[in-house]
Scaffold this motif. Structure first.
Motif, PDB file in Angstrom:
ATOM      1  N   ILE A 256      20.971  -7.118  -0.424  1.00 38.21           N
ATOM      2  CA  ILE A 256      19.599  -6.502  -0.932  1.00 38.21           C
ATOM      3  C   ILE A 256      18.857  -7.926  -1.347  1.00 38.21           C
ATOM      4  O   ILE A 256      17.495  -7.865  -1.344  1.00 38.21           O
ATOM      5  N   GLY A 257      19.632  -8.847  -1.981  1.00 43.21           N
ATOM      6  CA  GLY A 257      18.752 -10.095  -2.699  1.00 43.21           C
ATOM      7  C   GLY A 257      18.166 -10.934  -1.445  1.00 43.21           C
ATOM      8  O   GLY A 257      17.110 -11.168  -1.580  1.00 43.21           O
ATOM      9  N   VAL A 258      18.888 -11.136  -0.394  1.00 45.00           N
ATOM     10  CA  VAL A 258      18.437 -11.732   0.769  1.00 45.00           C
ATOM     11  C   VAL A 258      17.123 -11.307   1.368  1.00 45.00           C
ATOM     12  O   VAL A 258      16.333 -12.116   1.550  1.00 45.00           O
ATOM     13  N   SER A 259      17.012 -10.001   1.433  1.00 41.85           N
ATOM     14  CA  SER A 259      16.052  -9.470   1.851  1.00 41.85           C
ATOM     15  C   SER A 259      14.671  -9.715   1.066  1.00 41.85           C
ATOM     16  O   SER A 259      13.525  -9.763   1.945  1.00 41.85           O
ATOM     17  N   ALA A 260      14.728  -9.838  -0.172  1.00 39.11           N
ATOM     18  CA  ALA A 260      13.704 -10.226  -0.805  1.00 39.11           C
ATOM     19  C   ALA A 260      12.767 -11.479  -0.535  1.00 39.11           C
ATOM     20  O   ALA A 260      11.670 -11.652  -0.471  1.00 39.11           O
ATOM     21  N   PHE A 261      13.589 -12.246   0.226  1.00 38.79           N
ATOM     22  CA  PHE A 261      13.136 -13.920   0.850  1.00 38.79           C
ATOM     23  C   PHE A 261      12.285 -13.659   2.083  1.00 38.79           C
ATOM     24  O   PHE A 261      11.270 -14.487   2.174  1.00 38.79           O
ATOM     25  N   VAL A 262      12.406 -12.542   2.504  1.00 36.15           N
ATOM     26  CA  VAL A 262      11.352 -12.196   3.892  1.00 36.15           C
ATOM     27  C   VAL A 262      10.378 -11.231   3.515  1.00 36.15           C
ATOM     28  O   VAL A 262       9.338 -10.867   4.103  1.00 36.15           O
ATOM     29  N   THR A 263      10.346 -10.800   2.416  1.00 35.79           N
ATOM     30  CA  THR A 263       9.329  -9.609   1.818  1.00 35.79           C
ATOM     31  C   THR A 263       7.792 -10.289   1.879  1.00 35.79           C
ATOM     32  O   THR A 263       6.969  -9.420   2.777  1.00 35.79           O
ATOM     33  N   PRO A 264       7.538 -11.657   1.503  1.00 40.00           N
ATOM     34  CA  PRO A 264       6.068 -11.945   1.427  1.00 40.00           C
ATOM     35  C   PRO A 264       5.479 -11.731   3.106  1.00 40.00           C
ATOM     36  O   PRO A 264       4.306 -12.040   3.135  1.00 40.00           O
ATOM     37  N   TRP A 265       6.489 -12.249   4.065  1.00 41.37           N
ATOM     38  CA  TRP A 265       5.786 -12.363   5.358  1.00 41.37           C
ATOM     39  C   TRP A 265       5.906 -10.871   6.046  1.00 41.37           C
ATOM     40  O   TRP A 265       4.947 -10.466   6.824  1.00 41.37           O
ATOM     41  N   VAL A 266       7.090 -10.096   5.565  1.00 42.71           N
ATOM     42  CA  VAL A 266       6.863  -8.778   6.252  1.00 42.71           C
ATOM     43  C   VAL A 266       5.820  -7.811   5.863  1.00 42.71           C
ATOM     44  O   VAL A 266       5.164  -7.139   6.891  1.00 42.71           O
ATOM     45  N   TRP A 267       5.424  -8.016   4.757  1.00 38.60           N
ATOM     46  CA  TRP A 267       4.603  -7.067   4.079  1.00 38.60           C
ATOM     47  C   TRP A 267       3.028  -7.552   3.932  1.00 38.60           C
ATOM     48  O   TRP A 267       2.398  -6.766   3.556  1.00 38.60           O
ATOM     49  N   ARG A 268       2.825  -8.836   4.205  1.00 32.53           N
ATOM     50  CA  ARG A 268       1.636  -9.328   3.689  1.00 32.53           C
ATOM     51  C   ARG A 268       0.226  -8.637   4.472  1.00 32.53           C
ATOM     52  O   ARG A 268      -0.817  -8.388   3.511  1.00 32.53           O
ATOM     53  N   ARG A 269       0.311  -8.099   5.842  1.00 35.31           N
ATOM     54  CA  ARG A 269      -0.689  -7.484   6.399  1.00 35.31           C
ATOM     55  C   ARG A 269      -0.771  -6.232   5.969  1.00 35.31           C
ATOM     56  O   ARG A 269      -1.805  -5.457   5.731  1.00 35.31           O
ATOM     57  N   VAL A 270       0.098  -5.233   5.444  1.00 37.56           N
ATOM     58  CA  VAL A 270       0.305  -4.096   5.002  1.00 37.56           C
ATOM     59  C   VAL A 270      -0.370  -4.078   3.594  1.00 37.56           C
ATOM     60  O   VAL A 270      -1.361  -3.256   2.995  1.00 37.56           O
ATOM     61  N   LEU A 271       0.129  -5.293   2.740  1.00 38.04           N
ATOM     62  CA  LEU A 271      -0.492  -5.197   1.255  1.00 38.04           C
ATOM     63  C   LEU A 271      -1.935  -5.281   1.584  1.00 38.04           C
ATOM     64  O   LEU A 271      -2.747  -5.248   0.417  1.00 38.04           O
ATOM     65  N   ALA A 272      -2.563  -6.046   2.405  1.00 33.22           N
ATOM     66  CA  ALA A 272      -4.022  -5.997   2.629  1.00 33.22           C
ATOM     67  C   ALA A 272      -4.630  -4.879   2.740  1.00 33.22           C
ATOM     68  O   ALA A 272      -5.895  -4.644   2.746  1.00 33.22           O
ATOM     69  N   LEU A 273      -4.020  -3.823   3.299  1.00 31.81           N
ATOM     70  CA  LEU A 273      -4.748  -2.344   3.051  1.00 31.81           C
ATOM     71  C   LEU A 273      -4.913  -1.713   1.919  1.00 31.81           C
ATOM     72  O   LEU A 273      -5.352  -0.705   1.875  1.00 31.81           O
ATOM     73  N   ASN A 274      -4.221  -2.156   0.782  1.00 34.25           N
ATOM     74  CA  ASN A 274      -4.110  -1.695  -0.332  1.00 34.25           C
ATOM     75  C   ASN A 274      -5.316  -1.448  -1.377  1.00 34.25           C
ATOM     76  O   ASN A 274      -5.487  -1.829  -2.417  1.00 34.25           O
ATOM     77  N   ARG A 275      -6.328  -0.775  -0.609  1.00 30.73           N
ATOM     78  CA  ARG A 275      -7.551  -0.348  -1.347  1.00 30.73           C
ATOM     79  C   ARG A 275      -7.053   0.936  -2.218  1.00 30.73           C
ATOM     80  O   ARG A 275      -7.445   1.227  -3.366  1.00 30.73           O
ATOM     81  N   GLY A 276      -6.350   1.905  -1.424  1.00 32.42           N
ATOM     82  CA  GLY A 276      -5.801   3.126  -2.176  1.00 32.42           C
ATOM     83  C   GLY A 276      -4.322   2.879  -2.081  1.00 32.42           C
ATOM     84  O   GLY A 276      -3.921   1.749  -2.261  1.00 32.42           O
ATOM     85  N   GLY A 277      -3.828   4.056  -1.807  1.00 33.21           N
ATOM     86  CA  GLY A 277      -2.279   3.947  -1.864  1.00 33.21           C
ATOM     87  C   GLY A 277      -1.551   3.895  -0.483  1.00 33.21           C
ATOM     88  O   GLY A 277      -0.271   4.020  -0.552  1.00 33.21           O
ATOM     89  N   LEU A 278      -2.340   3.584   0.504  1.00 34.71           N
ATOM     90  CA  LEU A 278      -1.677   3.647   1.800  1.00 34.71           C
ATOM     91  C   LEU A 278      -0.618   2.704   2.025  1.00 34.71           C
ATOM     92  O   LEU A 278       0.589   2.964   2.403  1.00 34.71           O
ATOM     93  N   ALA A 279      -0.827   1.355   1.391  1.00 33.19           N
ATOM     94  CA  ALA A 279       0.190   0.200   1.657  1.00 33.19           C
ATOM     95  C   ALA A 279       1.682   0.774   0.697  1.00 33.19           C
ATOM     96  O   ALA A 279       2.971   0.630   1.214  1.00 33.19           O
ATOM     97  N   THR A 280       1.368   1.405  -0.342  1.00 35.84           N
ATOM     98  CA  THR A 280       2.500   1.779  -1.080  1.00 35.84           C
ATOM     99  C   THR A 280       3.272   3.010  -0.289  1.00 35.84           C
ATOM    100  O   THR A 280       4.544   3.086  -0.378  1.00 35.84           O
ATOM    101  N   THR A 281       2.560   3.834   0.200  1.00 33.58           N
ATOM    102  CA  THR A 281       3.264   4.992   1.113  1.00 33.58           C
ATOM    103  C   THR A 281       4.079   4.363   2.080  1.00 33.58           C
ATOM    104  O   THR A 281       5.311   4.754   2.280  1.00 33.58           O
ATOM    105  N   ILE A 282       3.616   3.454   2.683  1.00 31.34           N
ATOM    106  CA  ILE A 282       4.288   2.762   3.873  1.00 31.34           C
ATOM    107  C   ILE A 282       5.597   2.098   3.357  1.00 31.34           C
ATOM    108  O   ILE A 282       6.493   2.438   3.917  1.00 31.34           O
ATOM    109  N   ILE A 283       5.284   1.168   2.473  1.00 36.14           N
ATOM    110  CA  ILE A 283       6.540   0.392   1.827  1.00 36.14           C
ATOM    111  C   ILE A 283       7.286   1.390   1.403  1.00 36.14           C
ATOM    112  O   ILE A 283       8.695   1.341   1.377  1.00 36.14           O
TER     113      ILE A 283
END
Length: 392
Positions: A256-283
């Protein structure tokens, strides 16, 4: 018109140092409890409800901290609030080591939650300010802050199970001393870092926050708080009940802890969608999937995949809410808006552990309780999809 962001010459380094606040307050201060819970429950003759209460009181403290965060930040500033709250978290860990009294332990967990919320709200606002100094990399930089809890989870997962195995039954208090020492060491860079004052770091102006435009988003975040905490509270007990020893428990928690280290790379494009709740829905949908996998059994591979999938999404859900705030509110409103999000989250995680503990006592099955947890996460993901951009 937004004021220009202050200049930070080494934003990634500063945010990584800042991430030590949630490392101590959340990764260790809150989540290490799950690692010692089975031994504490056996040694202190607790029911699952009593065990769940310890995370409920921690979450209640977190909620109280979120409610007072903007006032304290306004008075003392972001950096000072983060530093002192982290020191309070270290103190709370020491209190857990010195007594098996239920009242003393409850107070220590309450203090840990209260201080962690101050550090998280202040740290999130300061991290957003630092990230804004590099707009083209802001989502990636902000994600570094939310990797902090993963560092604490990984560190405690590599230490606690083996301390318990080495010292035997009833050694839960030794684990708390180990966590205290580890946290004290991690706090030193945070105390020395040069967080200079900027528009959002000093002279905070409290702003009003309208709930109705984001009510559905807050509800989804509430469900995330209620759902994730059950998984994080009882999964080590679930692994142990399935025959997993110290190595299995450490491996599960560390994944669980190790997975945090790849979070910035895995989700950076998804986070760029976050004008509304779409990014939160996906994640959050991915998070629900990870939480649901243990429903199908105790197979080591299944549990490993669950830990990785849950972990890589868990840290990003929180990051998505701060990205939502950054996209939808001016910088002077960030501490207040982040505090509002944290309050919704705090109410959910206050109710989650005690409810799931009571369900487990009544039904006699952790599997059933984990089903409820996954369902709440899935519902939170669904609701977040209906959130639209705030304002013009």
């Amino acid at each position: 018109m937004r004021a220009p962001a202050p200049s930070y010459p080494h934003p990634a380094r500063l945010i990584l140092i800042l991430s030590l606040a949630p490392t101590v307050g959340l990764g260790i201060g809150r989540f290490a409890y799950s690692l010692v819970l089975p031994d504490m429950r056996d040694s202190l003759a607790w029911s699952y409800s009593a065990a769940g209460f310890m995370n409920t009181i921690n979450a209640a403290g977190y909620l109280a901290g979120a409610l007072f965060a903007s006032r304290l930040i306004q008075r003392f500033g972001l950096a000072t609030s983060v530093r002192w709250s982290t020191l309070a978290c270290v103190l709370s860990l020491a209190l857990c080591a010195v007594s098996g009294n239920f009242v003393v332990l409850s107070f220590a967990r309450l203090l840990a939650g209260f201080a962690a919320a101050i550090g998280f709200v202040g740290g999130g606002a300061l991290a957003a300010t630092i990230a804004q100094s590099r707009p083209e990399r802001a989502n990636f930089l902000l994600s570094l802050f939310y990797a902090g809890p993963g560092i604490g989870i990984l560190a405690s997962g590599l230490v606690a199970p083996f301390v318990l195995q080495g010292f035997g039954a009833g050694s839960w208090w030794i684990v708390w001393w180990a966590m205290t020492l580890l946290s004290a060491i991690m706090t030193v860079p945070l105390l020395l870092a040069p967080f200079h004052a900027g528009p959002a770091a000093g002279g905070i102006v409290r702003t009003k926050f309208a709930v109705m435009p984001v009510l559905i988003y807050l509800t989804g975040y509430f469900l995330f708080g209620a759902g994730y905490i059950a998984y994080m509270t009882f999964m080590i007990a679930y692994v142990r009940d399935g025959g997993g020893g110290a190595v299995a428990q450490s491996a599960f928690w560390s994944l669980i802890g190790v997975s945090a280290f790849v979070t910035p790379w895995v989700w950076r494009r998804v986070l760029a969608l976050n004008r509304g709740g779409l990014a939160t829905t996906i994640i959050l949908g991915v998070n629900a999937l990870g939480a649901a996998l243990p429903i199908f059994g105790h197979a080591p591979l299944l549990l490993a995949i669950s830990a990785l999938v849950f972990g890589v999404a868990f840290f990003a859900v929180v990051g998505s809410t701060t990205a939502f705030v950054r996209y939808n509110y001016p910088p002077e409103a960030w501490p207040t808006a982040i505090a509002a999000m944290t309050i919704a989250f705090g109410i959910g995680q206050t109710l989650g552990p005690i409810v799931v503990g009571a369900i487990t006592d009544a039904v006699g099955s952790l599997s059933f309780a984990l089903n409820v947890s996954a369902a709440m996460l899935a519902l939170g993901a669904l609701l977040s999809a209906f959130q639209r951009k705030v304002g013009p």
